[in-house]
Design a protein around this motif. Structure first.
Motif, PDB file in Angstrom:
ATOM      1  N   LEU A  47       2.205   6.064   0.084  1.00  0.00           N
ATOM      2  CA  LEU A  47       1.462   5.379   1.182  1.00  0.00           C
ATOM      3  C   LEU A  47       0.982   4.286  -0.441  1.00  0.00           C
ATOM      4  O   LEU A  47       1.339   3.019  -0.857  1.00  0.00           O
ATOM      5  CB  LEU A  47       0.642   5.294   1.806  1.00  0.00           C
ATOM      6  N   LEU A  71       3.875   2.583  -2.401  1.00  0.00           N
ATOM      7  CA  LEU A  71       4.320   1.784  -1.447  1.00  0.00           C
ATOM      8  C   LEU A  71       3.447   0.557  -1.598  1.00  0.00           C
ATOM      9  O   LEU A  71       3.406  -0.939  -1.915  1.00  0.00           O
ATOM     10  CB  LEU A  71       4.489   2.150   0.056  1.00  0.00           C
ATOM     11  N   LEU A 124       7.653  -2.845   6.374  1.00  0.00           N
ATOM     12  CA  LEU A 124       7.248  -1.752   6.033  1.00  0.00           C
ATOM     13  C   LEU A 124       5.765  -1.009   5.355  1.00  0.00           C
ATOM     14  O   LEU A 124       6.202   0.253   6.262  1.00  0.00           O
ATOM     15  CB  LEU A 124       8.560  -0.950   4.669  1.00  0.00           C
ATOM     16  N   SER A 125       5.117  -1.635   4.717  1.00  0.00           N
ATOM     17  CA  SER A 125       3.494  -1.491   4.960  1.00  0.00           C
ATOM     18  C   SER A 125       2.919  -1.101   5.916  1.00  0.00           C
ATOM     19  O   SER A 125       2.217   0.143   6.054  1.00  0.00           O
ATOM     20  CB  SER A 125       3.479  -2.720   3.870  1.00  0.00           C
ATOM     21  N   PHE A 171       4.342   2.330   7.323  1.00  0.00           N
ATOM     22  CA  PHE A 171       3.789   3.721   6.741  1.00  0.00           C
ATOM     23  C   PHE A 171       2.718   3.464   6.717  1.00  0.00           C
ATOM     24  O   PHE A 171       2.466   5.512   7.138  1.00  0.00           O
ATOM     25  CB  PHE A 171       4.461   3.031   5.428  1.00  0.00           C
ATOM     26  N   THR A 172       1.811   3.067   6.708  1.00  0.00           N
ATOM     27  CA  THR A 172      -0.029   3.043   7.015  1.00  0.00           C
ATOM     28  C   THR A 172      -0.020   3.664   8.200  1.00  0.00           C
ATOM     29  O   THR A 172      -0.303   4.370   9.077  1.00  0.00           O
ATOM     30  CB  THR A 172       0.154   1.864   7.530  1.00  0.00           C
ATOM     31  N   ILE A 209       2.433   5.227  10.079  1.00  0.00           N
ATOM     32  CA  ILE A 209       2.750   7.157  10.015  1.00  0.00           C
ATOM     33  C   ILE A 209       2.158   7.870   9.022  1.00  0.00           C
ATOM     34  O   ILE A 209       1.873   8.685   9.313  1.00  0.00           O
ATOM     35  CB  ILE A 209       4.373   6.518   9.612  1.00  0.00           C
TER      36      ILE A 209
END
Length: 292
Positions: free
Chosen positions: A31, A34, A170-171, A174-175, A177
């Motif tokens: 994270l 990213l 995606l940010s 992904f946060t 996730i």
């Protein structure tokens, strides 16, 4: 026998803590990387935009004073990052170095022209700005031609918009996730202590008293995991800066420090909230349901 069992339980507990720390560290590390990409996306895009060159070819009749005056006016323009005068002799040497052959041996003279290369600031690398510069300079009689890669500029701007959009998507993904993975690790950790939680509750301990040590331990694991992740991010950032010094990745210490602090706080926040929810769940369960 009891001592051997205690040692086994201790090793099992340490192994459990290590697995939680590794899980938290890996998720926060990815994270954080990213986050570094998001923070430096514009800087990377600007770097490539500023490699676009507007080449102004000059007539043979151009006087030195006219050339100097043009170069100075271009250098002072708000859209200019830098200018570079290239004589036809220098252009011939560059072409010779690129091709490995001296073309003047075949043609007998130097057909190239004196020119001025103009490198624009990233915010001005648009077709509209370049067309405006061309129109502004077109009325100067000593300028033969103005050339730039119009298709490249258009393609670059389109790609920057697309990449920025997907990086933001995606940010966010992904946060989410990261939160789910860390929450899952913490829930498994609390699940293994569900009988202890219920036993403490049955002997009269209050819910806040039972939750406190679990939350404290999870926050400690979150801090350790975040520190490991930050060390990994620091190594990545260092080598990226060494590999691509032109991007000046370390020139924004405030932003980098804010990201690092954010990752640390995120590790604390997710582990604390996840532990609170998990312990509350088992505190509210009936004893018979602990076996399911």
């Amino acid at each position: 026998m009891a001592s051997t069992f205690d040692q086994y339980q201790k090793r099992k507990l340490i192994s459990s803590y290590v697995s939680v720390v590794i899980s938290i560290a890996l998720v926060l590390f990815l994270l954080g990387c990213l986050g570094l990409l998001v923070l430096n996306a514009k800087k990377v895009a600007d770097h490539f935009k500023e490699q676009v060159v507007v080449t102004i070819y000059l007539n043979e009749s151009a006087k030195e004073v006219e050339i100097n005056q043009l170069e100075k006016s271009l250098a002072m323009a708000e859209y200019t990052k830098k200018t570079e005068y290239v004589s036809k002799e220098e252009a011939a040497e560059l072409m010779k170095a690129e091709t490995g052959e001296d073309f003047m041996d075949f043609v007998g003279y130097n057909p190239l022209q004196n020119s001025i290369d103009v490198y624009l600031k990233a915010d001005y690398v648009t077709n509209e700005t370049l067309d405006g510069i061309t129109e502004e300079l077109a009325n100067k009689k000593f300028i033969e031609e103005i050339r730039y890669d119009n298709d490249l500029v258009e393609l670059m701007n389109d790609n920057v918009k697309k990449i920025t959009f997907w990086v933001l998507i995606l940010s966010g993904l992904f946060t989410l996730i990261a939160v789910l993975l860390i929450n899952s690790s913490i829930r498994l950790q609390v699940y293994s202590k569900r009988f202890i939680i219920k036993t403490m509750q049955m002997v009269g301990a209050t819910k806040s008293f039972i939750r406190r040590p679990f939350i404290g331990k999870s926050v400690q694991l979150g801090v350790v995991g975040a520190i490991v992740a930050l060390l990994g991010m620091g190594v990545v950032l260092y080598y990226m800066d060494k590999t691509f010094p032109e991007l000046q990745l370390l020139q924004s210490p405030v932003l980098i420090a804010s990201l690092f602090i954010g990752i640390l706080l995120l590790g604390i926040l997710i582990t604390g909230i996840s532990t609170f929810i998990a312990t509350q769940r088992y505190l509210n369960l009936k004893t018979d349901h602990l076996y399911y």
